[in-house]
Design a protein around this motif. Structure first.
Motif, mmCIF file in Angstrom:
data_model
loop_
_atom_site.group_PDB
_atom_site.id
_atom_site.type_symbol
_atom_site.label_atom_id
_atom_site.label_comp_id
_atom_site.label_asym_id
_atom_site.label_seq_id
_atom_site.Cartn_x
_atom_site.Cartn_y
_atom_site.Cartn_z
ATOM 1 N N GLN A 160 -4.231 10.387 -3.795
ATOM 2 C CA GLN A 160 -4.977 9.148 -3.906
ATOM 3 C C GLN A 160 -3.982 8.085 -3.431
ATOM 4 O O GLN A 160 -2.856 8.112 -3.950
ATOM 5 C CB GLN A 160 -5.530 8.754 -5.151
ATOM 6 N N THR A 161 -4.261 7.038 -2.609
ATOM 7 C CA THR A 161 -3.464 5.810 -2.340
ATOM 8 C C THR A 161 -3.969 4.771 -3.235
ATOM 9 O O THR A 161 -5.226 4.781 -3.657
ATOM 10 C CB THR A 161 -3.546 5.848 -0.795
ATOM 11 N N ALA A 162 -3.180 3.621 -3.178
ATOM 12 C CA ALA A 162 -3.227 2.543 -3.961
ATOM 13 C C ALA A 162 -2.691 1.342 -3.313
ATOM 14 O O ALA A 162 -1.606 1.460 -2.698
ATOM 15 C CB ALA A 162 -2.818 2.756 -5.436
ATOM 16 N N VAL A 163 -3.225 0.465 -3.721
ATOM 17 C CA VAL A 163 -2.559 -1.235 -3.386
ATOM 18 C C VAL A 163 -1.792 -1.345 -4.740
ATOM 19 O O VAL A 163 -2.212 -1.614 -5.783
ATOM 20 C CB VAL A 163 -3.420 -2.209 -3.055
ATOM 21 N N ILE A 196 -0.064 -3.584 -11.118
ATOM 22 C CA ILE A 196 -1.516 -3.170 -11.185
ATOM 23 C C ILE A 196 -1.885 -2.157 -9.769
ATOM 24 O O ILE A 196 -1.253 -2.732 -8.844
ATOM 25 C CB ILE A 196 -2.181 -4.382 -10.878
ATOM 26 N N LEU A 197 -2.175 -1.237 -10.035
ATOM 27 C CA LEU A 197 -2.524 -0.247 -9.142
ATOM 28 C C LEU A 197 -4.067 -0.189 -8.716
ATOM 29 O O LEU A 197 -4.757 0.479 -9.768
ATOM 30 C CB LEU A 197 -1.960 1.238 -9.251
ATOM 31 N N TRP A 238 0.916 -1.227 -0.120
ATOM 32 C CA TRP A 238 0.055 -0.084 0.007
ATOM 33 C C TRP A 238 0.784 1.266 0.048
ATOM 34 O O TRP A 238 1.993 1.050 0.608
ATOM 35 C CB TRP A 238 -0.866 0.055 1.475
ATOM 36 N N GLY A 239 0.540 2.444 -0.647
ATOM 37 C CA GLY A 239 1.101 3.501 -0.413
ATOM 38 C C GLY A 239 0.814 4.627 -1.173
ATOM 39 O O GLY A 239 -0.474 4.621 -1.922
ATOM 40 N N ASP A 240 1.358 5.694 -1.454
ATOM 41 C CA ASP A 240 1.003 7.122 -2.374
ATOM 42 C C ASP A 240 1.073 6.707 -3.778
ATOM 43 O O ASP A 240 2.062 6.067 -4.267
ATOM 44 C CB ASP A 240 1.886 8.258 -1.756
ATOM 45 N N SER A 241 0.112 6.930 -4.569
ATOM 46 C CA SER A 241 -0.127 6.546 -5.832
ATOM 47 C C SER A 241 0.865 7.366 -6.474
ATOM 48 O O SER A 241 1.425 7.086 -7.707
ATOM 49 C CB SER A 241 -1.471 6.830 -6.302
ATOM 50 N N VAL A 242 1.219 8.828 -6.618
ATOM 51 C CA VAL A 242 2.238 9.443 -7.184
ATOM 52 C C VAL A 242 3.663 8.900 -6.876
ATOM 53 O O VAL A 242 4.402 8.871 -7.935
ATOM 54 C CB VAL A 242 2.252 10.944 -6.451
ATOM 55 N N ASN A 274 -19.902 1.290 -5.206
ATOM 56 C CA ASN A 274 -21.330 1.138 -4.814
ATOM 57 C C ASN A 274 -21.551 -0.770 -5.237
ATOM 58 O O ASN A 274 -22.272 -1.299 -4.615
ATOM 59 C CB ASN A 274 -22.381 1.917 -5.167
ATOM 60 N N GLU A 275 -21.186 -0.943 -6.348
ATOM 61 C CA GLU A 275 -21.343 -2.333 -6.783
ATOM 62 C C GLU A 275 -20.077 -3.395 -6.247
ATOM 63 O O GLU A 275 -20.309 -4.540 -6.539
ATOM 64 C CB GLU A 275 -21.440 -2.252 -8.289
ATOM 65 N N GLY A 276 -19.468 -2.661 -5.323
ATOM 66 C CA GLY A 276 -18.341 -3.775 -4.709
ATOM 67 C C GLY A 276 -17.033 -3.971 -6.001
ATOM 68 O O GLY A 276 -16.186 -4.716 -5.539
ATOM 69 N N GLU A 277 -17.061 -3.308 -6.840
ATOM 70 C CA GLU A 277 -15.856 -3.516 -7.930
ATOM 71 C C GLU A 277 -14.782 -2.537 -7.605
ATOM 72 O O GLU A 277 -14.989 -1.632 -6.859
ATOM 73 C CB GLU A 277 -16.528 -3.047 -9.463
ATOM 74 N N LEU A 278 -13.555 -3.028 -7.967
ATOM 75 C CA LEU A 278 -12.427 -2.435 -7.798
ATOM 76 C C LEU A 278 -12.085 -1.570 -9.177
ATOM 77 O O LEU A 278 -12.608 -1.650 -10.156
ATOM 78 C CB LEU A 278 -11.143 -3.476 -7.592
ATOM 79 N N HIS A 279 -11.364 -0.590 -8.821
ATOM 80 C CA HIS A 279 -10.944 0.529 -9.859
ATOM 81 C C HIS A 279 -9.418 0.434 -9.820
ATOM 82 O O HIS A 279 -8.788 0.694 -8.805
ATOM 83 C CB HIS A 279 -11.502 1.728 -9.718
ATOM 84 N N THR A 280 -8.912 0.524 -11.005
ATOM 85 C CA THR A 280 -7.317 0.892 -11.031
ATOM 86 C C THR A 280 -6.927 2.210 -11.591
ATOM 87 O O THR A 280 -7.810 3.082 -11.829
ATOM 88 C CB THR A 280 -6.739 -0.257 -12.049
ATOM 89 N N LEU A 281 -5.806 2.463 -11.366
ATOM 90 C CA LEU A 281 -5.018 3.692 -11.727
ATOM 91 C C LEU A 281 -3.956 3.516 -12.735
ATOM 92 O O LEU A 281 -3.303 2.117 -12.764
ATOM 93 C CB LEU A 281 -4.199 4.448 -10.655
#
Length: 243
Positions: A128-131, A185-186, A99-103, A170-177
């Motif tokens: 924004q943070t990301a896994v 994969i972020l 986990w961390g800072d997306s930048v 709201n649908e429980g889906e993941l979103h990537t950067l």
């Protein structure tokens, strides 16, 4: 001229006090991290269970990742990440989670990329943070990462910690950067990065939930690894790795 001299003296005095304050803050920050690393919170006794695939902790100079099997019998990561992973991966694939800072993940790829603006925006929690998820072959994980002794309950806690960090719609889906790094994969994540909530703090929290020793304050990678030193490494002799 006298007024100008007074103004310069006031500026120098203010700059000196500011520098002194920053040095004091840095000293106590590092001291708190050192004390926390030397006095970790104890975990519970755990034995790596026969037949269970190893769990690994991967350490970089400033970052730590948790490595779990892609085809984990406890949880189907291929289902969770079905839209992001290639359609076929080798059976010995492991997945690194951090986990961390997306930048930092997308723009600080070399030491010279670590500009004051990027550092300050991360510490202030502006981004924004990301896994970050990185599939790697099992041989590389075994060579460069250290196995950690977790039982089934501990492994389940690690999986839950990672999945709870994902930010879902709201649908429980993941979103990537978007990321310029091939193979990474972020996934958008919960939480805000700061000097008191770093990537290593996230990993330490995961280890604590898994029942392993951890530093309560873990801003640095060595804060994560040092409490684990001396623990019995899981034996892989009785593990049937892949069918």
């Amino acid at each position: 001229m006298q007024i100008r001299r007074i103004q310069i003296m006031k500026f120098l005095k203010g700059a000196g006090l500011t520098l002194a304050a920053l040095l004091i803050v840095c000293f106590w920050y590092i001291a708190a991290a050192w004390i926390s690393g030397k006095l970790p919170v104890g975990g519970r006794p755990q034995i790596h269970e026969a037949g269970q695939l190893p769990t690994y902790l991967c350490e970089a100079p400033f970052h730590t990742d948790i490595a779990l099997p892609l085809y984990d019998p406890m949880f189907a990561w291929t289902g969770e990440l079905k839209d992001e992973l290639p359609t076929w991966m080798p059976p010995d694939t492991y997945v690194l989670f951090g986990w961390g800072d997306s930048v930092f993940f997308t723009s600080v790829l070399q030491p010279e990329d670590m500009t004051p603006g990027r550092v300050l925006s991360a510490l202030a929690g502006f981004n924004q943070t990301a896994v970050r998820i990185v599939p790697v072959d099992g041989g590389s994980v075994e060579e460069y990462c250290e196995p950690i002794p977790v039982d089934t309950e501990g492994r389940a806690a690690l999986i839950e910690h990672i999945r709870e960090t994902f930010l879902r719609d709201n649908e429980g889906e993941l979103h990537t950067l978007p990321t310029p790094v091939p193979g990474e994969i972020l996934v958008k994540a919960k939480g805000r990065y700061s000097m008191f909530n770093t990537c290593n703090q996230w990993t330490a929290a995961a280890l604590g939930k898994a029942g392993l020793p951890r530093s309560l304050f873990a801003p640095f990678a060595w804060n994560v690894t040092s409490p684990l030193q001396g623990l019995e490494e899981p034996s892989t002799e009785e593990v049937t790795l892949y069918n």
